[in-house]
Design an enzyme around this catalytic site. Sequence first.
Site, PDB file in Angstrom:
ATOM      1  CD  GLU A 291      10.297  -9.879 -10.736  1.00  0.00           C
ATOM      2  OE1 GLU A 291      11.405  -9.851 -10.642  1.00  0.00           O
ATOM      3  OE2 GLU A 291       9.537  -9.284  -9.774  1.00  0.00           O
TER       4      GLU A 291
ATOM      5  CD1 TRP B  60      -0.323  -5.497  -3.986  1.00  0.00           C
ATOM      6  CD2 TRP B  60       0.218  -6.274  -2.090  1.00  0.00           C
ATOM      7  NE1 TRP B  60       0.186  -6.652  -4.323  1.00  0.00           N
ATOM      8  CE2 TRP B  60       0.466  -7.194  -3.290  1.00  0.00           C
ATOM      9  CE3 TRP B  60       0.255  -6.660  -0.683  1.00  0.00           C
ATOM     10  CZ2 TRP B  60       1.158  -8.486  -2.793  1.00  0.00           C
ATOM     11  CZ3 TRP B  60       1.011  -7.795  -0.419  1.00  0.00           C
ATOM     12  CH2 TRP B  60       1.200  -8.832  -1.435  1.00  0.00           C
TER      13      TRP B  60
ATOM     14  CB  CYS C 245      -0.772   0.191   1.336  1.00  0.00           C
ATOM     15  SG  CYS C 245      -1.958  -1.357   1.214  1.00  0.00           S
TER      16      CYS C 245
ATOM     17  CE  LYS D 163      11.574  -1.954  -6.323  1.00  0.00           C
ATOM     18  NZ  LYS D 163      12.295  -2.736  -7.406  1.00  0.00           N
TER      19      LYS D 163
ATOM     20  NE  ARG E 236       4.594   2.036  -1.199  1.00  0.00           N
ATOM     21  CZ  ARG E 236       5.448   1.987  -0.029  1.00  0.00           C
ATOM     22  NH1 ARG E 236       6.747   2.445  -0.276  1.00  0.00           N
ATOM     23  NH2 ARG E 236       5.223   1.484   0.796  1.00  0.00           N
TER      24      ARG E 236
ATOM     25  CE  LYS F 266      13.981  -9.742 -11.740  1.00  0.00           C
ATOM     26  NZ  LYS F 266      14.566  -9.033 -10.821  1.00  0.00           N
TER      27      LYS F 266
ATOM     28  CG  ASN G 281       2.039   0.382   3.935  1.00  0.00           C
ATOM     29  OD1 ASN G 281       1.839  -0.622   3.742  1.00  0.00           O
ATOM     30  ND2 ASN G 281       3.405   1.183   3.870  1.00  0.00           N
ATOM     31  N   GLY G 282       0.412  -1.650   5.821  1.00  0.00           N
ATOM     32  CA  GLY G 282       0.789  -2.831   7.009  1.00  0.00           C
ATOM     33  C   GLY G 282      -0.118  -3.636   7.495  1.00  0.00           C
TER      34      GLY G 282
ATOM     35  CG  HIS H   4      20.284 -36.272 -10.538  1.00  0.00           C
ATOM     36  ND1 HIS H   4      20.669 -37.571 -10.294  1.00  0.00           N
ATOM     37  CD2 HIS H   4      21.264 -35.661 -10.925  1.00  0.00           C
ATOM     38  CE1 HIS H   4      22.097 -37.521 -10.614  1.00  0.00           C
ATOM     39  NE2 HIS H   4      22.407 -36.313 -10.861  1.00  0.00           N
TER      40      HIS H   4
ATOM     41  CD  GLU I 190      17.350 -11.486 -10.275  1.00  0.00           C
ATOM     42  OE1 GLU I 190      16.907 -12.201  -9.306  1.00  0.00           O
ATOM     43  OE2 GLU I 190      16.844 -10.302 -10.577  1.00  0.00           O
TER      44      GLU I 190
HETATM   45  C1  F6R Z   1      12.064  -9.178  -7.670  1.00  0.00           C
HETATM   46  C2  F6R Z   1      12.126  -8.259  -6.442  1.00  0.00           C
HETATM   47  C3  F6R Z   1      11.709  -9.049  -5.188  1.00  0.00           C
HETATM   48  C4  F6R Z   1      12.903  -8.392  -4.143  1.00  0.00           C
HETATM   49  C5  F6R Z   1      12.391  -8.650  -2.856  1.00  0.00           C
HETATM   50  C6  F6R Z   1      13.124  -8.157  -1.778  1.00  0.00           C
HETATM   51  O1  F6R Z   1      12.465  -8.380  -8.845  1.00  0.00           O
HETATM   52  O2  F6R Z   1      12.303  -6.909  -6.648  1.00  0.00           O
HETATM   53  O3  F6R Z   1      12.185 -10.218  -5.197  1.00  0.00           O
HETATM   54  O4  F6R Z   1      14.048  -8.408  -4.409  1.00  0.00           O
HETATM   55  O5  F6R Z   1      11.198  -8.795  -2.561  1.00  0.00           O
HETATM   56  O6  F6R Z   1      13.093  -6.968  -1.616  1.00  0.00           O
HETATM   57  P1  F6R Z   1      14.162  -5.876  -0.971  1.00  0.00           P
HETATM   58  O7  F6R Z   1      15.408  -6.043  -1.741  1.00  0.00           O
HETATM   59  O8  F6R Z   1      13.383  -4.471  -0.875  1.00  0.00           O
HETATM   60  O9  F6R Z   1      14.298  -6.649   0.643  1.00  0.00           O
END
Ligand code: F6R
Length: 607
Positions: free
Chosen positions: A487, A75, A2, A602, A27, A484, A100-101, A503, A480
């Site tokens: 997502e 969110w 949020c 985010k 976010r 990417k 938020n939270g 395996h 990674e």
């Molecule tokens: C993927 C992504 C997430 C963050 C994860 C940790 O692209 O951004 O997987 O890496 O939520 O977030 P932070 O780095 O803010 O602790």
Amino acid sequence: MCGIVGYVGKNCCADILVDALSKLEYRGYDSAGIAVFTENGIQITKSKGRLADLSAKMNAEGKPQGTVGIGHTRWATHGEPSDTNSHPHRGGANVTIVHNGIIENYKQLKEFLIAQGRSFVSETDTEVMAQLLDFYYDGNPVQTIARAMQEVSGSFALGILFTDFPGTIYAVRRESPLIVGVGEAESFIASDVPAILKYTAQYYLLEHDEIAVLTEQGVSFCDMQANTIRKELLTADWDMDAAEKQGYEHFMLKEIHEQPESIKRTVMPRVENGLPDLHECGITPETLRQFRNIYIVACGTAMHAGMVGKYVIEKLARVPVIVDIASEFRYREPLIGEGDLIIIISQSGETADSLAAMRLAKKLGAKTLAVVNAKGSSVAREADMLIYTHAGPEIAVASTKAYMVQISVMYLFAFELALAKGQIDEAECRRLTALLMETPQYITDILAHKETVEAMAKPLLDAESLLYIGRGLDYALSMEGSLKLKEISYIHSEAYAAGELKHGTISLIYKGMPVIAVDTQKKLHEKTVSNIKEVKARGAVTFLVCGESYQPDSDIADYCFRLPEIDDLLMPMLAVVPLQLIAYYAAVQRGNDVDKPRNLAKSVTVE
Ligand code: F6R
């Protein structure tokens, strides 16, 4: 997560709130709303969907006229995305809030309030908080907030309007971030700096259990006993350009292109006479020599950066490194204590699991080192040692430049540790450091060939599922690359250690299945090639990312992106770029909202 905004000033509040919320879109959210003090009391407009839906609704219902108000992007956590569950929420006649939270004990509080004769219209924990504030309202807002805060548990930030105080916004936080911006005869609250940058660069960080009071005359802060608190005024060190797309189609593409500069900003100030020097971050050779074991604890992309860190630290410094997912670490009674170093990697510095893992590590006597991008964030403030990554603001939900600077720091740290432990000599440390400083130029060269990657991503348009494979550092990169792609393109994919496929997982390969192989480690090249042949023989369509000295035959690669070569150890800095671009172009051609992928946020401030 949020996003909260609030405005007190002389201008049309509704416009400013919507504009500020648009800067928090990154976010992730599924509904939005605002509440404004008008001549006829507090007017709330809220809507499921995007800010455009909220604006359309405001145009239809009449834009609230006033100069004081709060706004929110939601969110969903408690209850589906809907107009009713959207914020702001009223708590009876006296209180309107955005939140938020999570209010963890909202169920008990709700039962208590129902027993007092109250009823609820939404499924949210936010409405419970609003009603609780209303229940305790005694005509004194600060006293009311402090009383209600005694009853709630969880991590959250609130923006509050009290009906009787039409010129004032109140804000309070427990764990979840909230800033208070100050401009000329106007002030703001916001979950993050980009929301207010257009109006002011000056802000205060609200701390745990502090209350902010914003009026046209200025802002003041107090604790739960109403004692005044003096706070340091901070200045955001990035401008609007950093928070705008600057001609790029998406923030993600812009941020991929910002990687060379981000590396320079992060690495150069930490190199002295050709050697890494982290003493300003509280790290000296003496401190480094104390550590027996290292744990790297993080989530998602940041955890993948830790995987690269593990390979590099173990190889160079010969110190054992365990990489842990933060949400697992904290609940598995980790065997850590004095003499151990816990490295927390986090872009936002507010990730609930990473923060909790760090607190646990501290409690158990370990030393903590934070590698964080967001200045003044909770992880940054609570760690024993701190290395800021200087990626600048990362707006796209999918992390790219933050990952790049996280691995840059892993290299710097590994070089210094290896030197401190006597595992490499000064000459080797200088050589590696010089190579790290050359990576921005290599990345710029790779980006000049992004059309090749765009063409490579074309066959992924209709892909349902694919695999990423690699060995050693290439396996860490595969993880990674796969995340990417998942997502933002919504194509199912898995990363596999190339040698592990046979395996079990190789049974998934069908004719035409895309397999992306990362093959940058010369020592492992022959082995990786064998694994590629295994999938090719079973009908996979192969995409190879490899060094330029390798000319693959068509029985190895259907598509190939060849990278400039530096020391194998540093190849992840280069190889991740085509992986980011493959994900980006796959998502674009599938018509997805690249910067705001579905279901994602985010900054993940809930468990
Ligand atoms: C993927 C992504 C997430 C963050 C994860 C940790 O692209 O951004 O997987 O890496 O939520 O977030 P932070 O780095 O803010 O602790």
